[in-house]
Design a protein around this motif. Sequence first.
Motif, short mmCIF file in Angstrom:
data_model
loop_
_atom_site.label_atom_id
_atom_site.label_comp_id
_atom_site.label_asym_id
_atom_site.label_seq_id
_atom_site.Cartn_x
_atom_site.Cartn_y
_atom_site.Cartn_z
N LEU A 1 0.82 -1.20 0.00
CA LEU A 1 0.00 0.00 0.00
C LEU A 1 0.86 1.25 0.00
CD1 LEU A 1 -1.42 0.83 3.48
CD2 LEU A 1 -0.12 -1.24 3.14
N THR A 2 0.23 2.36 -0.35
CA THR A 2 0.92 3.64 -0.35
C THR A 2 0.97 4.18 1.08
OG1 THR A 2 -1.12 4.90 -0.68
CG2 THR A 2 0.06 4.17 -2.68
N LEU A 3 1.81 5.17 1.29
CA LEU A 3 1.92 5.77 2.61
C LEU A 3 0.60 6.37 3.08
CD1 LEU A 3 3.80 6.50 4.95
CD2 LEU A 3 4.38 8.60 3.73
N ASP A 4 -0.22 6.84 2.14
CA ASP A 4 -1.52 7.39 2.52
C ASP A 4 -2.63 6.33 2.51
OD1 ASP A 4 -1.32 7.42 -0.28
OD2 ASP A 4 -2.33 9.34 -0.52
N GLY A 5 -2.25 5.05 2.45
CA GLY A 5 -3.19 3.98 2.75
C GLY A 5 -3.96 3.36 1.60
N TYR A 6 -3.50 3.52 0.36
CA TYR A 6 -4.23 2.97 -0.79
C TYR A 6 -3.52 1.76 -1.38
CZ TYR A 6 -6.84 7.26 -0.42
OH TYR A 6 -7.62 8.28 0.05
N ILE A 7 -4.30 0.73 -1.74
CA ILE A 7 -3.73 -0.45 -2.40
C ILE A 7 -3.71 -0.28 -3.91
CG2 ILE A 7 -4.24 -2.03 -0.51
CD1 ILE A 7 -6.68 -3.01 -2.13
N ALA A 8 -4.49 0.68 -4.40
CA ALA A 8 -4.48 1.03 -5.82
C ALA A 8 -4.85 2.51 -5.93
CB ALA A 8 -5.48 0.19 -6.61
N ALA A 9 -4.18 3.19 -6.83
CA ALA A 9 -4.52 4.59 -7.11
C ALA A 9 -5.78 4.61 -7.98
CB ALA A 9 -3.34 5.26 -7.82
N PRO A 10 -6.33 5.79 -8.24
CA PRO A 10 -7.52 5.84 -9.11
C PRO A 10 -7.31 5.07 -10.41
CG PRO A 10 -7.14 7.99 -8.11
CD PRO A 10 -5.95 7.12 -7.75
N GLY A 11 -8.37 4.42 -10.87
CA GLY A 11 -8.28 3.61 -12.08
C GLY A 11 -7.62 2.25 -11.85
N ASP A 12 -7.56 1.81 -10.58
CA ASP A 12 -6.91 0.54 -10.20
C ASP A 12 -5.43 0.50 -10.58
OD1 ASP A 12 -9.20 -0.52 -9.01
OD2 ASP A 12 -9.93 -1.32 -10.91
N ASP A 13 -4.79 1.65 -10.61
CA ASP A 13 -3.38 1.78 -10.98
C ASP A 13 -2.49 1.35 -9.81
OD1 ASP A 13 -0.86 2.53 -11.85
OD2 ASP A 13 -1.36 4.65 -12.11
#
Length: 187
Positions: free
Chosen positions: A10-22
């Motif tokens: 995951l990203t430091l701000d808590g996302y497993i995928a960015a917008p668009g499932d990127d």
Amino acid sequence: MRKLIYGMNLTLDGYIAAPGDDIGWSVPSDELFRFWSDQLQATDLSLYGRKLWQTMSSHWPTADQQPDATPAEIEFARRWRDMSKVVFSSTIDEVDWNTRLVTGDAVAEITRLKAEDGGPMDIGGATLAGAAMRAGLIDEYVLATAPVLAGGGTPFFTALDSWVNLNLVETRTLPRGVILTRYETRR
């Protein structure tokens, strides 16, 4: 009773995928890949939501046959293909590679599977893991946090009805600034 583990990059701000499932933000390294491969080897059963299943099953069943596959990728592909898996979905009607499809109540089935004897289970996919999280079924969280801010996308953690208290079990720094942390649910 089986242990249920939820872990992902995951990203430091808590996302497993960015917008668009990127997931192009990920910071791969041989050490991180080996960690996830070792986790897979120690797992008796993997539970997937539809989206993650479709991502994994589009690559790993034949990844060991690719001419540029590394020894670690070959090993992971074989482990993934051969292990027992359950996919939870009401929109697909067929699965392969040692996998069983569940179209009914995911929380009820996960609860039933946890009550069985056997080794650890892992769970993947934000929606499926979120349902298990809200039901209090997750015993351990494994976060491989990349030094990247996505600003939005698919969150690792879901909205909860109440707090979940955790105990830190492990912290490790991996190449390229990835921080691996493991937490157990405090019951």
